[in-house]
Motif scaffolding. Sequence first.
Motif, short mmCIF file in Angstrom:
data_model
loop_
_atom_site.label_atom_id
_atom_site.label_comp_id
_atom_site.label_asym_id
_atom_site.label_seq_id
_atom_site.Cartn_x
_atom_site.Cartn_y
_atom_site.Cartn_z
N ALA A 113 0.85 -1.20 0.00
CA ALA A 113 0.00 0.00 0.00
C ALA A 113 0.88 1.24 0.00
N GLU A 114 0.49 2.22 -0.77
CA GLU A 114 1.24 3.48 -0.87
C GLU A 114 0.25 4.62 -0.86
N SER A 115 0.55 5.69 -0.15
CA SER A 115 -0.34 6.85 -0.24
C SER A 115 0.48 8.13 -0.18
N VAL A 116 -0.03 9.18 -0.80
CA VAL A 116 0.63 10.48 -0.78
C VAL A 116 -0.40 11.56 -0.49
N LYS A 117 0.07 12.65 0.12
CA LYS A 117 -0.80 13.81 0.34
C LYS A 117 -0.53 14.82 -0.76
N ILE A 118 -1.57 15.45 -1.25
CA ILE A 118 -1.43 16.46 -2.29
C ILE A 118 -1.96 17.78 -1.75
N SER A 119 -1.23 18.86 -2.00
CA SER A 119 -1.70 20.16 -1.52
C SER A 119 -2.94 20.57 -2.31
N ALA A 120 -3.75 21.41 -1.72
CA ALA A 120 -5.02 21.79 -2.35
C ALA A 120 -4.81 22.71 -3.54
N GLY A 121 -3.69 23.43 -3.56
CA GLY A 121 -3.49 24.42 -4.62
C GLY A 121 -2.84 23.85 -5.86
N GLY A 122 -2.61 24.71 -6.82
CA GLY A 122 -1.81 24.34 -7.98
C GLY A 122 -2.54 23.53 -9.02
N VAL A 123 -3.84 23.45 -8.93
CA VAL A 123 -4.59 22.67 -9.91
C VAL A 123 -5.52 23.58 -10.70
N ARG A 124 -5.39 23.53 -11.99
CA ARG A 124 -6.27 24.36 -12.82
C ARG A 124 -7.42 23.50 -13.34
N MET A 125 -8.62 23.96 -13.09
CA MET A 125 -9.79 23.27 -13.62
C MET A 125 -10.64 24.32 -14.30
N ARG A 126 -11.24 23.96 -15.38
CA ARG A 126 -12.18 24.90 -15.95
C ARG A 126 -13.46 24.18 -16.33
N ARG A 127 -14.55 24.90 -16.18
CA ARG A 127 -15.84 24.28 -16.44
C ARG A 127 -16.11 24.27 -17.92
N ARG A 128 -16.58 23.19 -18.38
CA ARG A 128 -17.01 23.12 -19.77
C ARG A 128 -18.01 21.98 -19.88
N GLN A 129 -18.64 21.91 -21.03
CA GLN A 129 -19.47 20.76 -21.33
C GLN A 129 -18.60 19.76 -22.08
N PRO A 130 -18.73 18.46 -21.91
CA PRO A 130 -19.64 17.81 -20.99
C PRO A 130 -19.21 17.94 -19.53
N SER A 131 -20.11 17.54 -18.64
CA SER A 131 -19.81 17.61 -17.21
C SER A 131 -18.70 16.60 -16.88
N ARG A 132 -18.17 16.71 -15.67
CA ARG A 132 -17.11 15.79 -15.26
C ARG A 132 -17.60 14.34 -15.29
N ALA A 133 -18.86 14.13 -14.88
CA ALA A 133 -19.40 12.76 -14.87
C ALA A 133 -19.52 12.24 -16.30
N GLU A 134 -19.96 13.12 -17.21
CA GLU A 134 -20.09 12.70 -18.62
C GLU A 134 -18.72 12.42 -19.23
N GLU A 135 -17.77 13.26 -18.88
CA GLU A 135 -16.39 13.04 -19.36
C GLU A 135 -15.88 11.67 -18.93
N ARG A 136 -16.12 11.39 -17.66
CA ARG A 136 -15.63 10.14 -17.10
C ARG A 136 -16.25 8.95 -17.84
N ASP A 137 -17.56 9.05 -18.11
CA ASP A 137 -18.24 7.96 -18.82
C ASP A 137 -17.70 7.80 -20.24
#
Length: 296
Positions: A113-137
């Motif tokens: 088992a391996e785990s890492v902590k990631i800081s909350a910052g430094g991530v760029r996300m932008r909203r677009r269509q399709p939604s994140r759930a649709e993208e995932r599918d």
Amino acid sequence: MKRSGLIILSGFFWLTLGLTGRLAASEIRIRPERPVGGQGILVELAASDSEIVRVRHQERLYHAYRASSGGREIFLPLRVGAAGSLPVLVERISADSAVEKTDLALEVSARPAESVKISAGGVRMRRRQPSRAEERDLVLDSLRRCSETRRWKEVFIRPLQGKPGTGFGVTRWRGDYQARHWGVDFIAQKGTPVAAVNSGLVVLAEHGYNIYGNLVVVDHGQGVVSAYFHLDRILKKQGDVVERGETIGTVGSTGWSSGPHLHLALYLQGAPVDPLWFIDFTRTLSGAAPGGAKSP
Ligand SMILES: [Zn+2]
């Protein structure tokens, strides 16, 4: 029929446990000898043109694909948490529905088992269509392709020379939110060419997804699919046939990414496995497949 070619080959692991019915366990070859959770296995069995081979594994029933030998073969995934003795049922069914079968016990080693902590910052996300759930599918649909034709003959290669970063199966914590890392990251400068890990068909090539960024998915056939996330440029389009080592895009930091890197995912029959393991594993198959498929 080249059944005899399967029976005596030294240096490979032959499962001989729990034989039931008429199918001799010695006719089945399973590699690697000691798989680890999050990796996979290759199951090979001699069969004539009219026979069907089925494998029941981790509560799913799979139909094995036709190997170049005329026998059957299938790469199967092992869940990341798999460990201990795992039942594998193999059946060979003749044209007149006579069934030969055997139960095997596969010994699987636990993945550390391996785990890492990631800081909350430094991530760029932008909203677009399709939604994140649709993208995932959409992405998962393409990753779960199981096309009959095997599009590759040679061993798999790394997509670039960069240093592997976060590995497969690592649990990543962002505050209270945790997620498994279903691929391997390669750290590289923006613009570094990304090569297809083997020959295949581009089944998805999309820009601007919230999570995956600019992405390409390549179907290598027989349930082996690779995916390349967070690209800067995409150089192929859906429907393109790519050769092993051909540049499909360049490293970027698009989507859910904190810096330039490539996220490489590799799926077997719709489930993720460790891409670095798979690349190395295909090297061990060199010249040894029942079909006599040779690798450089
Ligand atoms: Zn990643």
